[in-house]
Design a protein around this motif. Sequence first.
Motif, PDB file in Angstrom:
ATOM      1  N   ARG A  14       0.831  -1.202   0.000  1.00  0.00           N
ATOM      2  CA  ARG A  14       0.000   0.000   0.000  1.00  0.00           C
ATOM      3  C   ARG A  14       0.867   1.255   0.000  1.00  0.00           C
ATOM      4  NH1 ARG A  14      -4.661   1.435   4.536  1.00  0.00           N
ATOM      5  NH2 ARG A  14      -5.362   3.394   3.600  1.00  0.00           N
ATOM      6  N   LEU A  15       1.921   1.249   0.830  1.00  0.00           N
ATOM      7  CA  LEU A  15       2.824   2.389   0.906  1.00  0.00           C
ATOM      8  C   LEU A  15       3.535   2.599  -0.436  1.00  0.00           C
ATOM      9  CD1 LEU A  15       4.374   4.569   2.491  1.00  0.00           C
ATOM     10  CD2 LEU A  15       5.941   2.766   3.248  1.00  0.00           C
ATOM     11  N   ALA A  16       4.021   1.513  -1.016  1.00  0.00           N
ATOM     12  CA  ALA A  16       4.738   1.619  -2.288  1.00  0.00           C
ATOM     13  C   ALA A  16       3.820   2.145  -3.385  1.00  0.00           C
ATOM     14  CB  ALA A  16       5.305   0.255  -2.679  1.00  0.00           C
ATOM     15  N   ARG A  17       2.581   1.684  -3.416  1.00  0.00           N
ATOM     16  CA  ARG A  17       1.657   2.147  -4.450  1.00  0.00           C
ATOM     17  C   ARG A  17       1.282   3.612  -4.246  1.00  0.00           C
ATOM     18  NH1 ARG A  17      -0.188  -1.303  -8.156  1.00  0.00           N
ATOM     19  NH2 ARG A  17       0.215  -3.531  -7.841  1.00  0.00           N
ATOM     20  N   ALA A  18       1.185   4.049  -2.993  1.00  0.00           N
ATOM     21  CA  ALA A  18       0.905   5.461  -2.726  1.00  0.00           C
ATOM     22  C   ALA A  18       2.067   6.332  -3.198  1.00  0.00           C
ATOM     23  CB  ALA A  18       0.646   5.671  -1.233  1.00  0.00           C
ATOM     24  N   LEU A  19       3.288   5.843  -2.986  1.00  0.00           N
ATOM     25  CA  LEU A  19       4.462   6.588  -3.424  1.00  0.00           C
ATOM     26  C   LEU A  19       4.537   6.622  -4.946  1.00  0.00           C
ATOM     27  CD1 LEU A  19       7.020   8.114  -2.840  1.00  0.00           C
ATOM     28  CD2 LEU A  19       8.184   5.945  -2.409  1.00  0.00           C
ATOM     29  N   PHE A  20       4.233   5.502  -5.581  1.00  0.00           N
ATOM     30  CA  PHE A  20       4.232   5.461  -7.043  1.00  0.00           C
ATOM     31  C   PHE A  20       3.201   6.443  -7.612  1.00  0.00           C
ATOM     32  CE2 PHE A  20       2.376   3.564 -10.960  1.00  0.00           C
ATOM     33  CZ  PHE A  20       3.477   3.726 -11.789  1.00  0.00           C
ATOM     34  N   ALA A  21       2.015   6.483  -6.997  1.00  0.00           N
ATOM     35  CA  ALA A  21       0.979   7.408  -7.469  1.00  0.00           C
ATOM     36  C   ALA A  21       1.442   8.857  -7.315  1.00  0.00           C
ATOM     37  CB  ALA A  21      -0.318   7.170  -6.693  1.00  0.00           C
ATOM     38  N   ALA A  22       2.129   9.158  -6.198  1.00  0.00           N
ATOM     39  CA  ALA A  22       2.653  10.510  -5.992  1.00  0.00           C
ATOM     40  C   ALA A  22       3.705  10.844  -7.051  1.00  0.00           C
ATOM     41  CB  ALA A  22       3.251  10.633  -4.595  1.00  0.00           C
ATOM     42  N   HIS A  23       4.560   9.872  -7.344  1.00  0.00           N
ATOM     43  CA  HIS A  23       5.591  10.064  -8.372  1.00  0.00           C
ATOM     44  C   HIS A  23       4.954  10.326  -9.729  1.00  0.00           C
ATOM     45  CE1 HIS A  23       9.094   9.316 -10.915  1.00  0.00           C
ATOM     46  NE2 HIS A  23       8.332   8.475 -11.596  1.00  0.00           N
TER      47      HIS A  23
END
Length: 337
Positions: free
Chosen positions: A189-198
Amino acid sequence: MSDASLPEGLRMRPATLADVEQVVRLANSNEIEYLGEPDTSADFLRHNWSLSTHKPEENVRVIVTKEDEIIASVDTRHKRHVKIDMELDVHSAYRGQVELPLMRWVEERAQDHIALAPADAQVLLGTWAHQKDTQRQQLWTSVGFELTRYFWNMKRELTQAPEQPQWAPGICLRTFKELQEEAPQGDERLARALFAAHEEAFSDHWGNIPGIYEEWHEHHLGKEADLSLFFLVMDGDQVAAYARCADEGQQGGWVHTLGVRRAWRRKGLALALLHHTFGEFYRRGTRTIRLGVDAQSLTGATRLYERAGMHVERRFANFEKVLRPGRDMRTLSLNQA
């Protein structure tokens, strides 16, 4: 491809991981010539060639002597098959003799990507040259490339502790490593949130093509990444901004990517994040900090970095060639956002 077009005694073959050290020595010899120092590490190249999406046997060709000494190499990678980027290195003694056979292989390889690209999409081939390398720039224009952009490497030398970051109210800074340890079951979940921010932040970057989560994760959050240098600016449970950094040893500290989501811009987050990053590198004993930037950044990143005390160290010319006309899938202006 036949070796008939190569000088006698030379042949072209696929690269393997066993070639990393030789290819790095070749790249470094050119970097010393044009930059004054080596700029490619074996660890960096080995990491890139070990990615599941980048098999050197398929995407890299080297030209070797009878003794299997590498005197030239070309490395290709793609973004959703619509942009193929290539990195070409040639030993100074063989310049002007082997570039065209390598280019023919690159364009043959590009046909595989053209077949996989969306039917209506433009397909581009991209490359670059050191600003001082006029011979390489002339080569690119002679084979149909156009100069499209300049990119800079910027640098700051820390002679003393840098400025303290000034954060907006309600904002806090965490590392990916800290958040990962606090919620190990929430890694995905954290990684996907960071990817979306990127993806949101870089949708305003000239030339951007939307990424693929699995590829991004392997490249940026893989086992070799130092997640204690992956900084997340949090506004509650939202990733407002981030910086992915690395300590590159003799090359100093690198801010590889820095992004701020649209709703959090003009709040001083990027400058505060840079100051925090500088401070962390200073605490670790690293005094030289570098990053790369589009010299004509759509969001004014160059002005930000100058405010943070950085100056232009190196300049590179960016070239592109249209392989198939069609719909341009890249970001070209802020109006597309």
